[in-house]
Design a protein around this motif. Structure first.
Motif, PDB file in Angstrom:
ATOM      1  N   TYR A  14      -2.906 -10.918  10.616  1.00  0.00           N
ATOM      2  CA  TYR A  14      -3.678  -9.710  10.304  1.00  0.00           C
ATOM      3  C   TYR A  14      -3.676  -8.734  11.465  1.00  0.00           C
ATOM      4  O   TYR A  14      -3.814  -7.536  11.269  1.00  0.00           O
ATOM      5  N   GLN A  42      -4.413   6.432   2.901  1.00  0.00           N
ATOM      6  CA  GLN A  42      -4.083   5.526   1.803  1.00  0.00           C
ATOM      7  C   GLN A  42      -4.321   6.171   0.454  1.00  0.00           C
ATOM      8  O   GLN A  42      -5.300   6.869   0.231  1.00  0.00           O
ATOM      9  N   ASP A  50       2.035  -5.774   4.452  1.00  0.00           N
ATOM     10  CA  ASP A  50       1.308  -6.504   5.477  1.00  0.00           C
ATOM     11  C   ASP A  50       2.124  -7.692   5.968  1.00  0.00           C
ATOM     12  O   ASP A  50       3.022  -8.165   5.296  1.00  0.00           O
ATOM     13  N   GLY A  51       1.824  -8.149   7.165  1.00  0.00           N
ATOM     14  CA  GLY A  51       2.497  -9.305   7.725  1.00  0.00           C
ATOM     15  C   GLY A  51       1.605 -10.524   7.648  1.00  0.00           C
ATOM     16  O   GLY A  51       0.483 -10.469   7.154  1.00  0.00           O
ATOM     17  N   ASP A  52       2.078 -11.641   8.161  1.00  0.00           N
ATOM     18  CA  ASP A  52       1.319 -12.878   8.097  1.00  0.00           C
ATOM     19  C   ASP A  52       0.093 -12.846   9.004  1.00  0.00           C
ATOM     20  O   ASP A  52      -0.943 -13.406   8.679  1.00  0.00           O
ATOM     21  N   LEU A  66       0.241  -2.963   9.581  1.00  0.00           N
ATOM     22  CA  LEU A  66       1.133  -2.758   8.455  1.00  0.00           C
ATOM     23  C   LEU A  66       2.503  -2.306   8.931  1.00  0.00           C
ATOM     24  O   LEU A  66       2.631  -1.630   9.956  1.00  0.00           O
ATOM     25  N   TYR A  69       0.805   5.294   1.102  1.00  0.00           N
ATOM     26  CA  TYR A  69       0.120   6.261   1.943  1.00  0.00           C
ATOM     27  C   TYR A  69       0.778   7.627   1.777  1.00  0.00           C
ATOM     28  O   TYR A  69       1.966   7.734   1.470  1.00  0.00           O
ATOM     29  N   ARG A  87      -2.052  -5.407  -5.159  1.00  0.00           N
ATOM     30  CA  ARG A  87      -1.922  -6.779  -4.688  1.00  0.00           C
ATOM     31  C   ARG A  87      -0.744  -7.459  -5.382  1.00  0.00           C
ATOM     32  O   ARG A  87      -0.296  -7.046  -6.449  1.00  0.00           O
ATOM     33  N   GLN A 128       0.836  -1.193   0.000  1.00  0.00           N
ATOM     34  CA  GLN A 128       0.000   0.000   0.000  1.00  0.00           C
ATOM     35  C   GLN A 128       0.873   1.246   0.000  1.00  0.00           C
ATOM     36  O   GLN A 128       1.965   1.248   0.569  1.00  0.00           O
ATOM     37  N   LEU A 184      -3.694   0.634  -3.087  1.00  0.00           N
ATOM     38  CA  LEU A 184      -3.338  -0.719  -2.664  1.00  0.00           C
ATOM     39  C   LEU A 184      -3.096  -1.526  -3.922  1.00  0.00           C
ATOM     40  O   LEU A 184      -3.940  -1.539  -4.821  1.00  0.00           O
TER      41      LEU A 184
END
Lengths: 112, 112
Positions: free
Chosen positions: B96, B45, B92-94, B100, B35, B50, B33, B48
Motif C-alpha cells: 500500500y 479521481q 495499485d501495487g501489492d 499508484l 483520473y 474494483r 482507478q 474507482l
C-alpha cells in the motif's frame, strides 16, 4: 479546506543549485507521495512515505531526498539540480487503502 | 511490477459526442482507478472500479473492467468543452505504501 497544498507553484534555478519544495496535506492521511511529471505528462512515482516506511523508486537519483517532520508534511529536496530535473513535481496523499490519491497542484521546476 | 497504459495518445471530439479512452495493464490488481488532469492542476479521481466489478458509472462517465483481458475503458457521453483534459488509468501495487502506478495518459480535446 482539506486538500494537498504545495509551494512554490513555480521555481527557476541554475544548474548545481539546491532547491526544496514544500507539501502539506490536511486530509488526515497517513501516506504521502512525490511524483515527477515530465513534459509528455508521464507520471512517475519517486517516493512513498508513511510513519513506518519510506519506499524509494530505484530510478530516482540520490540528489533527491524526501524530508518529513510529521505525517502531514513531506518536503522534497534536490541537492544539486541538473537540466533533466526540469519537470512538474506533484505531491499527493492517500489513506492506507489507496481508494483515492489526492494531488496538489504541483511545483513546476525549470533548470537553466 | 504493474504497468498501466492507455492505448491512444490523443483523441478529439466535438461537444455532445462520446469518447472512450482505453487502458491495458500487465498484472493482477485489486482495483483500477481513472483520473483526470486539467491544465495547471494535479490529477483528480473520476472512478474507482474494483477487480470484482465489471462496470461503474459516475454521471456521464462509465468505466468498464475486463480482468480476463486486463483492460479497462472510460467512456464520457455528452462531452463538454470542460472535459478537455489528460485522462489516466492507475493501478495499485501489492504494497500500500507504493502508491499508484499511472498510465501514459490520453489527451482528450473537446471542441465546440
Amino acid at each position: 479546506e482539506t486538500a494537498v497544498f504545495q509551494t512554490p507553484n513555480y521555481h527557476v534555478t541554475q544548474v548545481g543549485n539546491e532547491v526544496s519544495f514544500n507539501c502539506k496535506q490536511t486530509l488526515g492521511h497517513d501516506t504521502m507521495y512525490w511524483y515527477k511529471q515530465d513534459s509528455k505528462k508521464l507520471l512517475k512515482i519517486m517516493f512513498s512515505y508513511n510513519n513506518k516506511q519510506l519506499i524509494v523508486n530505484e530510478t530516482v537519483p540520490r540528489r533527491f531526498s524526501p524530508q518529513s517532520s510529521d505525517k502531514a508534511h513531506l518536503n522534497l529536496r534536490i541537492k544539486s539540480v541538473e537540466p533533466e530535473d526540469s519537470a512538474v513535481y506533484l505531491c499527493a496523499s492517500s489513506d492506507r487503502g489507496r481508494t483515492e490519491v489526492f494531488f496538489g497542484k504541483g511545483t513546476r521546476l525549470t533548470v537553466v | 511490477s504493474q504497468l498501466a497504459e492507455e492505448n491512444s495518445w490523443a483523441l478529439s471530439v466535438h461537444e455532445g459526442e462520446s469518447v472512450t479512452v482505453n487502458c491495458s495493464y500487465k498484472t493482477s490488481i485489486t482495483a483500477l482507478q481513472w483520473y483526470r488532469q486539467k491544465s495547471g492542476k494535479g490529477p483528480a479521481q473520476l472512478i474507482l472500479i474494483r477487480s470484482n466489478e465489471r462496470e461503474k458509472r459516475n454521471g456521464r462517465l462509465r468505466a468498464t473492467l475486463d480482468t480476463s483481458s486486463q483492460s479497462s475503458s472510460l467512456s464520457i457521453t455528452a462531452t463538454r468543452c470542460e472535459d478537455t483534459a489528460v485522462y489516466f488509468c492507475a493501478t495499485d501495487g501489492d504494497n500500500y505504501a507504493q502508491g499508484l502506478t499511472f498510465g501514459l495518459g490520453t489527451r482528450v480535446s473537446v471542441f465546440p
